[in-house]
Design a protein around this motif. Structure first.
Motif, PDB file in Angstrom:
ATOM      1  N   VAL A  86      -1.878  -1.500  -4.076  1.00  0.00           N
ATOM      2  CA  VAL A  86      -1.453  -1.956  -5.395  1.00  0.00           C
ATOM      3  C   VAL A  86      -1.889  -3.403  -5.558  1.00  0.00           C
ATOM      4  O   VAL A  86      -1.448  -4.282  -4.817  1.00  0.00           O
ATOM      5  N   GLU A  87      -2.750  -3.667  -6.521  1.00  0.00           N
ATOM      6  CA  GLU A  87      -3.318  -4.996  -6.676  1.00  0.00           C
ATOM      7  C   GLU A  87      -2.755  -5.749  -7.877  1.00  0.00           C
ATOM      8  O   GLU A  87      -3.063  -6.924  -8.068  1.00  0.00           O
ATOM      9  N   TYR A 110      -3.048   4.638 -12.417  1.00  0.00           N
ATOM     10  CA  TYR A 110      -3.164   3.207 -12.191  1.00  0.00           C
ATOM     11  C   TYR A 110      -4.588   2.768 -11.851  1.00  0.00           C
ATOM     12  O   TYR A 110      -4.838   1.606 -11.571  1.00  0.00           O
ATOM     13  N   GLN A 111      -5.509   3.738 -11.876  1.00  0.00           N
ATOM     14  CA  GLN A 111      -6.921   3.468 -11.578  1.00  0.00           C
ATOM     15  C   GLN A 111      -7.103   2.801 -10.221  1.00  0.00           C
ATOM     16  O   GLN A 111      -7.929   1.908 -10.037  1.00  0.00           O
ATOM     17  N   LEU A 112      -6.306   3.233  -9.253  1.00  0.00           N
ATOM     18  CA  LEU A 112      -6.428   2.726  -7.887  1.00  0.00           C
ATOM     19  C   LEU A 112      -7.453   3.551  -7.131  1.00  0.00           C
ATOM     20  O   LEU A 112      -7.715   4.716  -7.469  1.00  0.00           O
ATOM     21  N   VAL A 121       0.864  -1.178   0.000  1.00  0.00           N
ATOM     22  CA  VAL A 121       0.000   0.000   0.000  1.00  0.00           C
ATOM     23  C   VAL A 121       0.902   1.229   0.000  1.00  0.00           C
ATOM     24  O   VAL A 121       1.666   1.450   0.938  1.00  0.00           O
ATOM     25  N   ILE A 122       0.831   2.003  -1.075  1.00  0.00           N
ATOM     26  CA  ILE A 122       1.683   3.180  -1.237  1.00  0.00           C
ATOM     27  C   ILE A 122       0.852   4.430  -0.998  1.00  0.00           C
ATOM     28  O   ILE A 122      -0.124   4.680  -1.706  1.00  0.00           O
ATOM     29  N   ASN A 123       1.232   5.196   0.007  1.00  0.00           N
ATOM     30  CA  ASN A 123       0.481   6.408   0.358  1.00  0.00           C
ATOM     31  C   ASN A 123      -1.019   6.128   0.422  1.00  0.00           C
ATOM     32  O   ASN A 123      -1.845   6.860  -0.141  1.00  0.00           O
ATOM     33  N   SER A 142       6.940   7.106  -9.445  1.00  0.00           N
ATOM     34  CA  SER A 142       5.812   7.962  -9.820  1.00  0.00           C
ATOM     35  C   SER A 142       5.036   8.401  -8.580  1.00  0.00           C
ATOM     36  O   SER A 142       4.569   9.533  -8.502  1.00  0.00           O
ATOM     37  N   ALA A 143       4.920   7.505  -7.601  1.00  0.00           N
ATOM     38  CA  ALA A 143       4.242   7.867  -6.357  1.00  0.00           C
ATOM     39  C   ALA A 143       5.021   8.929  -5.603  1.00  0.00           C
ATOM     40  O   ALA A 143       4.427   9.801  -4.954  1.00  0.00           O
ATOM     41  N   HIS A 144       6.349   8.872  -5.686  1.00  0.00           N
ATOM     42  CA  HIS A 144       7.182   9.854  -5.007  1.00  0.00           C
ATOM     43  C   HIS A 144       7.133  11.205  -5.711  1.00  0.00           C
ATOM     44  O   HIS A 144       7.236  12.248  -5.069  1.00  0.00           O
TER      45      HIS A 144
END
Length: 254
Positions: free
Chosen positions: A222-223, A251-253, A216-218, A240-242
Motif C-alpha cells: 500500500v503506497e 486500488y491499482q496495486l 503490505v496486505i496479502n 476490503s482485503a479481508h
C-alpha cells in the motif's frame, strides 16, 4: 492542518481510483463467507492473549492467529514520527482489532536507519529491546508502550537503555534479570542487523528500503500514505482485503 490535508488527499485518491467499497460491503455474503462467519472462532480477549513468535526467517515477528486469512506486514523504525502517527492516530488501531478478532495476522519487520540519519543508537536499542520482550511473550504489550511514549522519549534523549528499562516497568512481568541484561548488553544485536538488512532488501533494487511505515496486505504494498494514517480509510482498505481476494485491483496495486 497537515493532517486534514493528508486526509483530503487520501479521500481524493480513493475517489480517483473509482472504489466501490461501500457498495460491495452491502452485498449479501456468499456461501463461503456465510460458512466462514458461522465457523468463526472466538476472538482473543486482549493483547496479552495474542500469540507472538519469531518466524523461521529469523527477522519477522508474527502476531496473531497463524491461520488468519489476511496477512499484514508492517515495516517500522521505532524513531520514525510517521510510524508513531500510524500507531497512535492512524490505521494501527484497526489492525490491532482485526488481529484480536483473528481476521488478520500481523508481521513486523523493524528497521533502524533513523540512527544513521539523526545520530545515536535509539532505534537499534529499541529493536533489540523489542526482541528481548518477544523472548518472554511480551512483545505486543511492550511495542504499544514504546510507541505510546515515542514523542516524549525522542524529545528527551531518545531510546536509551535506562529509558527502555523504565518503560518496561509499564508491562507487567516483563522486567527480569535476563531481560534487563539483554537490553543493557544488546544481546540481540545480530537480530537488529539482520532486520535492517531484511528491510533494505524489501524494495527490490532500491537500497534504501520501502520507507516507514509501509504496509503490505496479502503481498500487495500500500503506497498511499493517507490510507495508512486515517483510521477510517485504513479500516475500509483492510476490510476490503479481508472480503475479497481481488481487493487490490480496485486500488491499482501491483
Amino acid at each position: 492542518m497537515a493532517r486534514n490535508y493528508r486526509r483530503a488527499a487520501a479521500v481524493a485518491a480513493v475517489g480517483a481510483l473509482g472504489l466501490m467499497l461501500t457498495g460491495c460491503g452491502e452485498q449479501a455474503p456468499t456461501g463461503a463467507q456465510a460458512a466462514e462467519q458461522g465457523n468463526k472462532v472466538s476472538p482473543y480477549a486482549d493483547a496479552k492473549q495474542l500469540p507472538e513468535q519469531l518466524a523461521a526467517d529469523g527477522t519477522t515477528i508474527v502476531v496473531g492467529d497463524p491461520a488468519a486469512s489476511t496477512k499484514v506486514r508492517v515495516y517500522e523504525d521505532p524513531r520514525c514520527p510517521v510510524v508513531e502517527e500510524f500507531e497512535n492516530l492512524g490505521g494501527a488501531s484497526v489492525l490491532r482489532e482485526m488481529t484480536l478478532d483473528r481476521e488478520t495476522r500481523t508481521e513486523y519487520t523493524f528497521a533502524s536507519f533513523r540512527d544513521d540519519r539523526l545520530g545515536g543508537d535509539g532505534s537499534k536499542r529499541a529493536v533489540n529491546a523489542l526482541r528481548a520482550a518477544l523472548e518472554v511473550g511480551k512483545f505486543v504489550e511492550y511495542h504499544e508502550v514504546l510507541f505510546r511514549n515515542q514523542i516524549e522519549v525522542e524529545s528527551s534523549g531518545g531510546f536509551t537503555t535506562s529509558i527502555l528499562l523504565k518503560l518496561a516497568d509499564e508491562v507487567s512481568g516483563l522486567r527480569s534479570d535476563s531481560f534487563d541484561q539483554a537490553v543493557k548488553t544488546m544481546k540481540y544485536e545480530n537480530f537488529v542487523r539482520a532486520s535492517q538488512e531484511a528491510y533494505d532488501s524489501a524494495n527490490g533494487d532500491e537500497p534504501l528500503g520501502p520507507g516507514t511505515p509501509t504496509v503490505v496486505i496479502n503481498d500487495k504494498q500500500v503506497e498511499i500514505t493517507g490510507l495508512l494514517l486515517e483510521e477510517d480509510l485504513f479500516e475500509e482498505l483492510l476490510a476490503s482485503a479481508h472480503r475479497s481476494p481481488d481487493w487490490w485491483k480496485a486500488y491499482q496495486l501491483t
